[in-house]
Design an enzyme around this catalytic site. Structure first.
Site, short mmCIF file in Angstrom:
data_model
loop_
_atom_site.label_atom_id
_atom_site.label_comp_id
_atom_site.label_asym_id
_atom_site.label_seq_id
_atom_site.Cartn_x
_atom_site.Cartn_y
_atom_site.Cartn_z
N HIS A 157 1.50 -2.72 -7.29
CA HIS A 157 1.30 -2.95 -5.85
C HIS A 157 -0.13 -3.34 -5.55
O HIS A 157 -1.05 -3.12 -6.34
CB HIS A 157 1.68 -1.70 -5.06
CG HIS A 157 0.64 -0.62 -5.08
ND1 HIS A 157 -0.33 -0.50 -4.10
CD2 HIS A 157 0.40 0.39 -5.96
CE1 HIS A 157 -1.10 0.55 -4.37
NE2 HIS A 157 -0.68 1.10 -5.50
N CYS A 158 -0.31 -3.92 -4.36
CA CYS A 158 -1.64 -4.19 -3.83
C CYS A 158 -1.69 -3.62 -2.42
O CYS A 158 -1.10 -2.58 -2.15
CB CYS A 158 -1.97 -5.67 -3.88
SG CYS A 158 -0.78 -6.73 -3.03
N THR A 159 -2.37 -4.27 -1.50
CA THR A 159 -2.42 -3.79 -0.12
C THR A 159 -1.29 -4.37 0.71
O THR A 159 -0.53 -3.65 1.35
CB THR A 159 -3.78 -4.13 0.53
OG1 THR A 159 -4.80 -3.35 -0.09
CG2 THR A 159 -3.77 -3.81 2.02
N ASP B 201 0.82 -1.21 0.00
CA ASP B 201 0.00 0.00 0.00
C ASP B 201 0.86 1.26 0.00
O ASP B 201 1.81 1.38 0.77
CB ASP B 201 -0.88 -0.05 1.25
CG ASP B 201 -1.71 1.20 1.45
OD1 ASP B 201 -2.07 1.84 0.46
OD2 ASP B 201 -1.98 1.52 2.62
N GLY C 275 1.21 -6.35 -0.49
CA GLY C 275 2.45 -6.46 -1.23
C GLY C 275 2.94 -7.88 -1.40
O GLY C 275 4.12 -8.10 -1.67
#
EC number: 3.1.3.48
Length: 294
Positions: free
Chosen positions: A181-183, A80, A185
């Protein structure tokens, strides 16, 4: 893009404490300060580069793998980006990041807006790998099998339009580093990284290490996806489920099973990309970015 030879093949953002500072590429203390997650043996080269103070994931440029020369400034992987400081954004710009692909859902982005999206130095695109509606995510999670490896294989089938969009967008980027990216990682970013590495011909063992080392660096991080899943928000990733052990308890063999299934069902990453509609020209462009053609 410069080419280097070493361990992990991609420039990565892996989870470290948000209070961390820059780590030298050859500093053994970088891997000695945290206990390794099960089945993971960190090496000094796993911690390298600039670490954004405000991000839950560090900005780590992993040197290219031993067997395959991949530009070290081609990709950046992170968690994030909702707590980046001005200095963090400057550091990412200095790394050459031009494109930011946000793999999160709209709900996740609303809860923690990506701070690169409002910075004119970066192109921003959100492509949710988990569907578009909360109910779709919840249905998907309840249908996941007990095996995390099987869950990832189903994920590759379930979200083909989204995977196609991600790889087409990467292929279209002509210059600079691509950040994705995501939340947490780990899972969504991990599967994208794994496909890229496989496309580049990186040995299976190094791809597994690339994924599993994220659990090592995620030790001590807030389990944001776990907590939201427990409250029914529908944003859990496969590896965030309680039966999978959450962050830091990923079994490397499971990712090996994913790679085996990828090759069994599709003939590898290239076959998978072709099957979901990524063109030969786009695959060639991906290989050029990966230092494998052109």
């Amino acid at each position: 893009m410069k080419t280097h030879h070493a361990n992990l093949a991609l420039a990565l953002m892996l989870g470290l404490s948000s209070s961390a500072t820059a780590v030298a590429a050859d500093a053994p203390q970088a891997v000695a300060t945290k206990a390794a997650a099960p089945n993971v043996k960190p090496v000094a080269a796993d911690a390298h580069g600039v670490i954004p103070d405000g991000a839950p994931g560090m900005c780590a440029r992993s040197p290219a793998c031993r067997a395959t020369a991949i530009p070290a400034d081609a990709f950046v992987r992170t968690a994030d980006l909702g707590r980046l400081t001005d200095a963090d954004r400057d550091a990412l710009a200095a790394l050459g990041v031009k494109l930011d692909i946000d793999l999160r859902t709209a709900d996740e982005e609303a809860q923690s807006p990506d701070l690169l999206a409002r910075d004119d130095r970066f192109d921003y695109q959100r492509i949710s790998l988990m569907g578009t509606e909360k109910m779709d995510l919840q249905k998907m999670m309840t249908s996941f099998p007990d095996s995390l490896g099987e869950a990832y294989v189903q994920w590759l089938g379930h979200s083909q339009p989204q995977f196609k969009q991600v790889f087409q967008r990467i292929a279209a980027q002509q210059d600079g580093a691509v950040l994705f990216h995501c939340t947490a990682g780990k899972d969504r970013t991990g599967i994208i990284a794994g496909l890229l590495l496989d496309l580049a011909g990186v040995p299976k063992a190094e791809i597994v290490h690339n994924y599993a080392i994220s659990a090592h660096y995620l030790e001590g991080q807030p389990k944001d996806s776990d907590e939201r899943a427990d409250h029914g928000a529908g944003q859990a990733e496969p590896g965030d489920r309680p039966q999978d052990g959450g962050h830091g308890r990923y079994r490397a063999g499971q990712h090996g099973a994913v790679l085996a299934a990828l090759h069994s069902q599709y003939g590898g990453a290239e076959g998978y990309l072709k099957s979901i509609g990524v063109s030969e020209q786009e695959i060639q462009q991906l290989k050029v970015r990966l230092g494998q053609a052109g």
